[in-house]
Motif scaffolding. Structure first.
Motif, PDB file in Angstrom:
ATOM      1  N   THR A 174      20.381  25.881  -8.029  1.00 21.28           N
ATOM      2  CA  THR A 174      19.608  25.153  -7.021  1.00 21.28           C
ATOM      3  C   THR A 174      19.400  23.710  -7.467  1.00 21.28           C
ATOM      4  N   SER A 175      19.767  22.792  -6.599  1.00 23.39           N
ATOM      5  CA  SER A 175      19.585  21.373  -6.900  1.00 23.39           C
ATOM      6  C   SER A 175      18.294  20.856  -6.264  1.00 23.39           C
ATOM      7  N   MET A 176      17.842  19.719  -6.733  1.00 20.26           N
ATOM      8  CA  MET A 176      16.668  19.088  -6.119  1.00 20.26           C
ATOM      9  C   MET A 176      16.958  18.756  -4.655  1.00 20.26           C
ATOM     10  N   ARG A 177      18.175  18.393  -4.368  1.00 21.28           N
ATOM     11  CA  ARG A 177      18.534  18.097  -2.981  1.00 21.28           C
ATOM     12  C   ARG A 177      18.414  19.356  -2.117  1.00 21.28           C
ATOM     13  N   ASP A 178      18.891  20.499  -2.634  1.00 18.75           N
ATOM     14  CA  ASP A 178      18.741  21.766  -1.906  1.00 18.75           C
ATOM     15  C   ASP A 178      17.272  22.001  -1.560  1.00 18.75           C
ATOM     16  N   LEU A 179      16.416  21.754  -2.538  1.00 16.26           N
ATOM     17  CA  LEU A 179      14.988  22.020  -2.375  1.00 16.26           C
ATOM     18  C   LEU A 179      14.343  21.064  -1.375  1.00 16.26           C
ATOM     19  N   THR A 180      14.592  19.777  -1.537  1.00 15.65           N
ATOM     20  CA  THR A 180      13.943  18.811  -0.643  1.00 15.65           C
ATOM     21  C   THR A 180      14.448  18.964   0.791  1.00 15.65           C
TER      22      THR A 180
ATOM     23  N   SER B  12      12.088  13.482  -2.204  1.00 17.89           N
ATOM     24  CA  SER B  12      11.887  13.836  -3.611  1.00 17.89           C
ATOM     25  C   SER B  12      10.626  13.214  -4.197  1.00 17.89           C
ATOM     26  N   SER B  13      10.251  12.020  -3.750  1.00 19.43           N
ATOM     27  CA  SER B  13       9.026  11.416  -4.293  1.00 19.43           C
ATOM     28  C   SER B  13       7.794  12.212  -3.873  1.00 19.43           C
ATOM     29  N   SER B  14       7.795  12.749  -2.657  1.00 19.08           N
ATOM     30  CA  SER B  14       6.671  13.595  -2.224  1.00 19.08           C
ATOM     31  C   SER B  14       6.572  14.845  -3.090  1.00 19.08           C
ATOM     32  N   LEU B  15       7.731  15.413  -3.397  1.00 19.83           N
ATOM     33  CA  LEU B  15       7.756  16.601  -4.248  1.00 19.83           C
ATOM     34  C   LEU B  15       7.202  16.281  -5.630  1.00 19.83           C
ATOM     35  N   TYR B  16       7.708  15.235  -6.260  1.00 17.76           N
ATOM     36  CA  TYR B  16       7.259  14.869  -7.605  1.00 17.76           C
ATOM     37  C   TYR B  16       5.777  14.488  -7.629  1.00 17.76           C
ATOM     38  N   ASN B  17       5.309  13.808  -6.590  1.00 20.49           N
ATOM     39  CA  ASN B  17       3.912  13.349  -6.557  1.00 20.49           C
ATOM     40  C   ASN B  17       2.907  14.467  -6.293  1.00 20.49           C
ATOM     41  N   THR B  18       3.347  15.543  -5.642  1.00 25.27           N
ATOM     42  CA  THR B  18       2.389  16.597  -5.295  1.00 25.27           C
ATOM     43  C   THR B  18       2.549  17.867  -6.120  1.00 25.27           C
ATOM     44  N   ILE B  19       3.762  18.266  -6.338  1.00 23.88           N
ATOM     45  CA  ILE B  19       4.011  19.540  -7.025  1.00 23.88           C
ATOM     46  C   ILE B  19       4.514  19.317  -8.440  1.00 23.88           C
ATOM     47  N   GLY B  20       5.400  18.368  -8.601  1.00 21.85           N
ATOM     48  CA  GLY B  20       5.975  18.095  -9.915  1.00 21.85           C
ATOM     49  C   GLY B  20       7.481  18.235  -9.872  1.00 21.85           C
ATOM     50  N   ASP B  21       8.052  18.634 -10.979  1.00 21.18           N
ATOM     51  CA  ASP B  21       9.501  18.735 -11.080  1.00 21.18           C
ATOM     52  C   ASP B  21      10.007  20.099 -10.605  1.00 21.18           C
TER      53      ASP B  21
ATOM     54  N   MET C  49       0.837  -1.183   0.000  1.00 23.40           N
ATOM     55  CA  MET C  49       0.000   0.000   0.000  1.00 23.40           C
ATOM     56  C   MET C  49       0.887   1.253   0.000  1.00 23.40           C
ATOM     57  N   ALA C  50       0.566   2.191  -0.876  1.00 23.11           N
ATOM     58  CA  ALA C  50       1.360   3.414  -1.000  1.00 23.11           C
ATOM     59  C   ALA C  50       1.149   4.309   0.211  1.00 23.11           C
ATOM     60  N   ARG C  51       2.228   4.935   0.635  1.00 20.66           N
ATOM     61  CA  ARG C  51       2.150   5.865   1.753  1.00 20.66           C
ATOM     62  C   ARG C  51       1.569   7.182   1.277  1.00 20.66           C
ATOM     63  N   SER C  52       0.654   7.756   2.051  1.00 23.17           N
ATOM     64  CA  SER C  52       0.075   9.030   1.634  1.00 23.17           C
ATOM     65  C   SER C  52       1.101  10.147   1.835  1.00 23.17           C
ATOM     66  N   VAL C  53       1.040  11.110   0.962  1.00 19.57           N
ATOM     67  CA  VAL C  53       1.967  12.223   1.007  1.00 19.57           C
ATOM     68  C   VAL C  53       1.268  13.383   1.701  1.00 19.57           C
ATOM     69  N   GLU C  54       1.804  13.754   2.858  1.00 12.95           N
ATOM     70  CA  GLU C  54       1.175  14.841   3.595  1.00 12.95           C
ATOM     71  C   GLU C  54       2.230  15.845   4.042  1.00 12.95           C
ATOM     72  N   PHE C  55       2.076  17.066   3.588  1.00  9.88           N
ATOM     73  CA  PHE C  55       2.893  18.172   4.059  1.00  9.88           C
ATOM     74  C   PHE C  55       2.193  19.457   3.657  1.00  9.88           C
ATOM     75  N   ASP C  56       2.544  20.525   4.309  1.00  8.31           N
ATOM     76  CA  ASP C  56       1.950  21.825   4.030  1.00  8.31           C
ATOM     77  C   ASP C  56       2.612  22.382   2.765  1.00  8.31           C
ATOM     78  N   GLN C  57       1.886  22.304   1.645  1.00  5.03           N
ATOM     79  CA  GLN C  57       2.470  22.725   0.369  1.00  5.03           C
ATOM     80  C   GLN C  57       2.844  24.202   0.360  1.00  5.03           C
ATOM     81  N   GLU C  58       1.991  25.041   0.936  1.00  2.35           N
ATOM     82  CA  GLU C  58       2.294  26.482   0.936  1.00  2.35           C
ATOM     83  C   GLU C  58       3.581  26.773   1.689  1.00  2.35           C
ATOM     84  N   ALA C  59       3.736  26.155   2.860  1.00  2.00           N
ATOM     85  CA  ALA C  59       4.960  26.364   3.645  1.00  2.00           C
ATOM     86  C   ALA C  59       6.171  25.811   2.901  1.00  2.00           C
TER      87      ALA C  59
END
Length: 192
Positions: free
Chosen positions: A28-34, A41-50, A1-11
Motif C-alpha cells: 500500500t502506497s501513500m497515494r493509494d491511501l490518500t 497527503s498534508s492533511s493526513l500527516y497533519n492529523t493522523i501522522g505517517d 494563513m494556513a488552511r484548516s484540515v477538516e475531514f471525518d477521520q473515522e470514515a
C-alpha cells in the motif's frame, strides 16, 4: 494563513483499513491511501501522522468492530451452544465471502512479527476472540449442551487454531464446501 484540515477521520480510517486489508501493509502506497481517503497527503500527516500510524489506527478500527460483533453475539441468545454455532457459521461466511480475507490473520503474518504496536492490537483481538469462545463453551457445558470432558480453555485454543487453518485453506484452495464441512465437523465434536 494556513488552511484548516477538516475531514471525518473515522470514515477516512475506515477507507484506509479497506486498502490495507486488500493490498497489505507493504504494497500500500501513500497515494493509494490518500486517494481512498479522499484527502491530500498534508492533511493526513497533519492529523493522523505517517503511514505506520494510520496503519495502527486502521488495525485498531478493524479489531474494534470485531469486538462489537462479539458483544452483540453474546447478547443475541441465552443458549451458549447457539451463540457458538452462530459464531462458527458467521466465521465460515466471512472466510468464504470476504474477498480480501481476515485482516487480523493477514496482518499477523505480514506486520505483527516486526511491529510491537500492531502485535499488541492483534493480541488483544485474539484474546477477545479466545475469551468469547472459552466463556461460551464453559456456559454450554454448564447448560448441559456439550460434554465437559475437555477444558473450555483447550477447546477455545483448538478452535482459534482451526479457524486460522480454515482461512489458510480457503486462500489456497477456494473450496467453500471443504470449509463448511470442517465447520460442521467441529460443531459435531462440540455437541457430543
Amino acid at each position: 494563513m494556513a488552511r484548516s484540515v477538516e475531514f471525518d477521520q473515522e470514515a477516512a480510517i475506515q477507507k484506509a483499513m479497506e486498502v490495507f486489508r486488500k493490498k497489505g501493509y507493504s504494497a500500500t502506497s501513500m497515494r493509494d491511501l490518500t486517494e481512498a481517503m479522499q484527502i491530500n497527503s498534508s492533511s493526513l500527516y497533519n492529523t493522523i501522522g505517517d503511514k505506520q500510524e494510520l496503519f495502527v489506527r486502521a488495525v485498531q478500527c478493524y479489531t474494534d468492530s470485531r469486538k462489537r460483533d462479539l458483544d452483540e453475539r453474546a447478547a443475541a441468545s441465552t443458549s451458549a451452544l447457539e451463540i457458538l454455532k452462530n459464531y462458527i457459521d458467521y466465521s465460515v461466511y466471512n472466510i468464504v465471502s470476504e474477498t480480501d480475507g481476515c485482516m487480523a490473520v493477514k496482518m499477523a503474518f505480514e506486520v505483527a512479527t516486526s511491529d510491537e504496536r500492531v502485535k499488541a492490537v492483534l493480541k488483544k483481538d485474539s484474546d477477545n476472540q479466545y475469551e468469547f469462545i472459552r466463556k461460551h463453551i464453559a456456559l454450554a457445558m454448564e447448560q448441559g449442551q456439550i460434554a465437559n470432558d475437555e477444558s473450555p480453555e483447550l477447546l477455545a485454543d483448538y478452535f482459534l487454531s482451526t479457524w486460522s487453518g480454515w482461512n489458510e485453506s480457503y486462500i489456497l484452495h477456494k473450496d467453500v464446501d471443504k470449509i463448511k464441512r470442517m465447520a460442521r465437523y467441529f460443531i459435531r465434536q462440540l455437541s457430543k
